[in-house]
Design a protein around this motif. Structure first.
Motif, mmCIF file in Angstrom:
data_model
loop_
_atom_site.group_PDB
_atom_site.id
_atom_site.type_symbol
_atom_site.label_atom_id
_atom_site.label_comp_id
_atom_site.label_asym_id
_atom_site.label_seq_id
_atom_site.Cartn_x
_atom_site.Cartn_y
_atom_site.Cartn_z
ATOM 1 N N ASP A 56 40.053 35.066 79.927
ATOM 2 C CA ASP A 56 40.245 35.866 78.716
ATOM 3 C C ASP A 56 41.509 35.378 78.018
ATOM 4 O O ASP A 56 42.618 35.630 78.474
ATOM 5 C CB ASP A 56 40.383 37.350 79.069
ATOM 6 N N GLY A 58 42.320 36.158 74.873
ATOM 7 C CA GLY A 58 42.592 37.008 73.714
ATOM 8 C C GLY A 58 44.065 37.207 73.439
ATOM 9 O O GLY A 58 44.524 37.110 72.302
ATOM 10 N N ARG A 59 44.830 37.482 74.490
ATOM 11 C CA ARG A 59 46.277 37.704 74.303
ATOM 12 C C ARG A 59 46.982 36.426 73.869
ATOM 13 O O ARG A 59 47.950 36.479 73.110
ATOM 14 C CB ARG A 59 46.904 38.252 75.575
ATOM 15 N N VAL A 62 46.613 36.058 70.201
ATOM 16 C CA VAL A 62 47.522 36.961 69.490
ATOM 17 C C VAL A 62 48.891 36.321 69.336
ATOM 18 O O VAL A 62 49.521 36.418 68.275
ATOM 19 C CB VAL A 62 47.622 38.330 70.202
ATOM 20 N N THR A 63 49.363 35.622 70.358
ATOM 21 C CA THR A 63 50.686 34.987 70.270
ATOM 22 C C THR A 63 50.705 33.834 69.263
ATOM 23 O O THR A 63 51.772 33.442 68.812
ATOM 24 C CB THR A 63 51.166 34.460 71.648
ATOM 25 N N LYS A 65 48.846 33.994 66.358
ATOM 26 C CA LYS A 65 48.165 34.557 65.188
ATOM 27 C C LYS A 65 48.544 33.851 63.886
ATOM 28 O O LYS A 65 47.688 33.603 63.043
ATOM 29 C CB LYS A 65 48.451 36.051 65.077
ATOM 30 N N ASP A 77 41.415 41.336 66.345
ATOM 31 C CA ASP A 77 41.293 42.520 67.205
ATOM 32 C C ASP A 77 39.902 42.598 67.831
ATOM 33 O O ASP A 77 39.760 42.835 69.031
ATOM 34 C CB ASP A 77 41.591 43.801 66.430
ATOM 35 N N ARG A 80 39.385 39.761 70.385
ATOM 36 C CA ARG A 80 40.141 40.047 71.608
ATOM 37 C C ARG A 80 39.422 41.094 72.454
ATOM 38 O O ARG A 80 39.312 40.950 73.673
ATOM 39 C CB ARG A 80 41.550 40.517 71.246
ATOM 40 N N LYS A 84 37.854 40.530 76.188
ATOM 41 C CA LYS A 84 38.330 41.385 77.290
ATOM 42 C C LYS A 84 37.166 42.104 77.976
ATOM 43 O O LYS A 84 37.089 42.151 79.206
ATOM 44 C CB LYS A 84 39.332 42.401 76.747
#
Length: 144
Positions: A56, A58-59, A62-63, A65, A77, A80, A84
């Motif tokens: 996963d 996804g996080r 985000v870092t 973005k 969103d 992600r 998840k």
């Protein structure tokens, strides 16, 4: 490599319907997770970010973005959350557990949700990059 990941995802998307039509609902869920993982790792590769060895990412997206194409950043969103959710189903859908038999636990509704989510991720990632623009490079050109 990015282009290869997108091609693999396209084939997997087609395979998901095959599995569903044959009642292999747990396989739909597992393959959808792998497809989403490939697609999101393709995004990381395309922006030149390090691709972690986790299921996963996804996080990690985000870092990064601020480096993502607008279409991906705008849907981050949802992307992600899909990643998840499917990650949580990864092992159960494949191996099951002592009290969880995948072929008995997953149904058509689970398969339909996994296909819908995987298709959304595919459409979003594919739409964010113009793969045909530069066939000689590994990095697709982001749409502005």
């Amino acid at each position: 490599m990015t282009r290869a990941y997108l091609q693999k995802a396209e084939v997997r998307l087609r395979a998901l319907e095959f599995f569903r039509q044959h009642g292999a609902y747990s396989d739909v869920v597992r393959e959808a997770q792998e497809m989403v993982e490939l697609l999101l790792k393709a995004v990381l590769r395309a922006i030149g970010a390090e691709v972690p060895k986790v299921h996963d990412v996804g996080r990690v997206l985000v870092t990064h973005k601020d480096q993502l194409p607008a279409e991906i950043a705008d849907n981050l969103d949802r992307l992600r959350l899909i990643s998840k959710r499917l990650r949580k189903e990864r092992e159960l859908s494949f191996c099951g557990a002592e009290d969880f038999v995948p072929t008995e636990e997953y149904d058509d509704a689970d398969a339909e949700q996994a296909i819908r989510e995987a298709a959304f991720v595919y459409k979003t990632v594919r739409g964010a990059f113009d793969v045909a623009d530069d066939p000689d490079t590994d990095r697709p050109s982001p749409h502005k």
